[in-house]
Scaffold this motif. Structure first.
Motif, short mmCIF file in Angstrom:
data_model
loop_
_atom_site.label_atom_id
_atom_site.label_comp_id
_atom_site.label_asym_id
_atom_site.label_seq_id
_atom_site.Cartn_x
_atom_site.Cartn_y
_atom_site.Cartn_z
N LEU A 1 -52.06 -3.00 3.57
CA LEU A 1 -50.64 -2.75 3.31
C LEU A 1 -49.84 -2.66 4.60
CD1 LEU A 1 -50.94 -0.12 0.43
CD2 LEU A 1 -50.22 -2.51 0.22
N GLY A 2 -50.41 -1.98 5.60
CA GLY A 2 -49.72 -1.87 6.88
C GLY A 2 -49.56 -3.19 7.58
N THR A 3 -50.58 -4.05 7.46
CA THR A 3 -50.53 -5.37 8.09
C THR A 3 -49.41 -6.23 7.50
OG1 THR A 3 -52.90 -5.30 8.56
CG2 THR A 3 -51.85 -7.46 8.55
N VAL A 4 -49.22 -6.11 6.18
CA VAL A 4 -48.16 -6.89 5.51
C VAL A 4 -46.79 -6.55 6.10
CG1 VAL A 4 -46.96 -7.21 3.32
CG2 VAL A 4 -49.44 -7.19 3.37
N VAL A 5 -46.60 -5.29 6.48
CA VAL A 5 -45.32 -4.86 7.02
C VAL A 5 -45.21 -5.15 8.51
CG1 VAL A 5 -43.82 -2.86 7.43
CG2 VAL A 5 -45.10 -3.05 5.28
N MET A 6 -46.29 -4.84 9.27
CA MET A 6 -46.21 -4.88 10.73
C MET A 6 -46.29 -6.29 11.30
SD MET A 6 -45.59 -1.86 11.61
CE MET A 6 -45.69 -2.19 13.37
N THR A 7 -47.11 -7.15 10.71
CA THR A 7 -47.30 -8.48 11.30
C THR A 7 -46.01 -9.30 11.35
OG1 THR A 7 -49.62 -8.51 10.61
CG2 THR A 7 -48.63 -10.62 11.16
N PRO A 8 -45.21 -9.39 10.26
CA PRO A 8 -43.94 -10.11 10.39
C PRO A 8 -42.98 -9.49 11.40
CG PRO A 8 -44.51 -9.80 8.07
CD PRO A 8 -45.43 -8.93 8.87
N LEU A 9 -43.00 -8.16 11.48
CA LEU A 9 -42.12 -7.49 12.44
C LEU A 9 -42.51 -7.83 13.87
CD1 LEU A 9 -39.92 -5.46 13.20
CD2 LEU A 9 -41.61 -3.62 12.92
N ILE A 10 -43.80 -7.74 14.17
CA ILE A 10 -44.27 -8.08 15.52
C ILE A 10 -44.03 -9.56 15.81
CG2 ILE A 10 -46.36 -8.30 16.93
CD1 ILE A 10 -47.37 -5.73 15.66
N GLY A 11 -44.22 -10.39 14.80
CA GLY A 11 -43.96 -11.81 14.99
C GLY A 11 -42.52 -12.10 15.34
N ASN A 12 -41.59 -11.46 14.65
CA ASN A 12 -40.17 -11.66 14.95
C ASN A 12 -39.80 -11.10 16.32
OD1 ASN A 12 -38.68 -12.94 12.65
ND2 ASN A 12 -39.76 -11.36 11.52
N LEU A 13 -40.37 -9.97 16.70
CA LEU A 13 -40.12 -9.44 18.03
C LEU A 13 -40.65 -10.38 19.11
CD1 LEU A 13 -40.95 -5.66 17.47
CD2 LEU A 13 -38.70 -6.61 18.03
#
Length: 369
Positions: free
Chosen positions: A60-72
């Motif tokens: 669940l955490g990966t679903v949220v964090m990976t797109p955020l880190i990718g956009n950053l």
């Protein structure tokens, strides 16, 4: 920035060191978990429940964090954001390198759960996006295959090291390798930002790079958080391209099959042929070596000649035969023979990634991976 496959050597070494550190502890962590939660017992339902809970939280955490880190990373660069998960992955390993006692295990468990939300998917996605930034579309499938080959090589080396090292030494070496990966990446790897010239297909997700180029980094950072794709965005992404939707469907069912095989095969072999740890390690080494050969030799040679689509078909067909052969094993030698076919199964994911990578713009590489 397009330098060709030769410009990825420092990324390959970073992936190898990071994979070596994370993969070599897998054979040892089960015994440590059992000893901490159910000392002196051969079965422990609590360990199974906690492991399942941990994987669910991490997912669940990966679903949220990976797109955020990718956009950053689209704003601040792949190298800058890659520093975050590589650094965080050191902490849990250092804890068990210091002590494997119960209290330290619980500290490891908690920190591993938190850090893996950031590390589990983002390292893989950022390295794949770095490859997409650096090499041309024509060379991309070979670059993805070589990257996967280095990860397989780290799996082989990590498994070998864990077999000959003590449990304490295993975590100490893993912690050192994880630190070395971070330092090496910071010293040698060049920064990479996605191209913004719009030469790769049309943008699929809304809020592309044009929305973040007017103001400074503070405005860009605000836009990054606005651009994190929702479920609707992902559905729109898949519907916008028939090739993307087909690649996603193939990837889903192939991953589902692989996950089911990995979760059940060892239990099946133990029940039918009374396999032990050493025999499992032998199988893992054969799989790792065949995967390394496949991705470092077969993939770069065959991809430019026959193309990703045919490679994908070959990988899926032979991989299915491998699973079928394992499911009807009638003698102890059959699982060993079946692992030889797994070499072609390793062609599937790099082929899918290369096909999908050509369908999205440079700002959308991480979001798809």
């Amino acid at each position: 920035m397009e330098e060709g496959i030769g410009g990825l050597r420092h990324l390959y070494m970073t992936v190898f060191l990071s994979g070596f550190a994370s993969l070599m502890v897998i054979p040892a962590i089960t015994d440590i978990t059992m000893l901490a939660l159910c000392p002196g017992q051969d079965e422990c339902s609590l360990a199974i429940y906690l492991s399942g809970f941990q994987q669910a939280i991490i997912g669940l955490g990966t679903v949220v964090m990976t797109p955020l880190i990718g956009n950053l990373s689209d704003v601040y660069g792949r190298k800058s954001l890659l520093t975050v998960p590589l650094t965080l992955s050191i902490i849990p390993l250092v804890i068990l390198a210091y002590s494997r006692e119960t209290n330290f295990f619980y500290a490891y468990f908690a920190l591993r759960t938190v850090t893996a939300m950031v590390c589990e998917g983002s390292i893989n996605c950022l390295t794949l996006a770095y490859v997409a930034d650096t090499v041309s579309e024509r060379e991309r499938v070979s670059a993805f295959g070589i990257l996967a080959g280095f990860l397989s090589a780290s799996f082989v080396c990590g498994t070998l090291a864990a077999r000959f090292l003590s449990t304490a030494s295993t975590f100490q070496v893993a912690a050192f390798a994880s630190m070395l990966a971070t330092i090496y990446m910071r010293v040698f790897l060049k920064e990479s930002l996605p191209a913004r010239d719009g030469t790769l297909r049309q943008p699929i997700l809304k809020g592309g790079s044009d929305a973040i180029e007017e103001d400074g980094y503070s405005q860009e950072t605000v836009e990054v958080f606005k651009k994190v794709p929702s479920a609707g965005d992902l559905i729109c992404l898949l519907r916008s391209s028939k090739t993307l939707s087909q690649a996603a469907i193939v990837s889903f069912f192939q991953s589902l099959a692989e996950g089911g095989l990995q979760a059940s095969l060892m239990y099946f072999l133990k029940a039918r042929f009374h396999f032990n740890k050493n025999q499992f390690a032998d199988l893992m080494l054969i799989v790792g070596i065949s995967g390394t050969v496949s991705q470092l030799l077969f993939m770069p040679m065959l991809a430019p000649v026959i193309g990703e689509e045919k490679l994908l078909s070959i990988g899926l067909l032979v991989g299915s035969f491998n699973m079928f052969l394992n499911s009807i094993s009638w003698a102890v030698w059959v699982p060993y023979a079946a692992t030889l076919f797994s070499a072609f199964g390793f062609l599937v994911q790099p082929s899918i990634r290369s096909i999908a990578s050509k369908q999205v713009g440079p700002d959308e590489q991480v979001q798809f991976y």
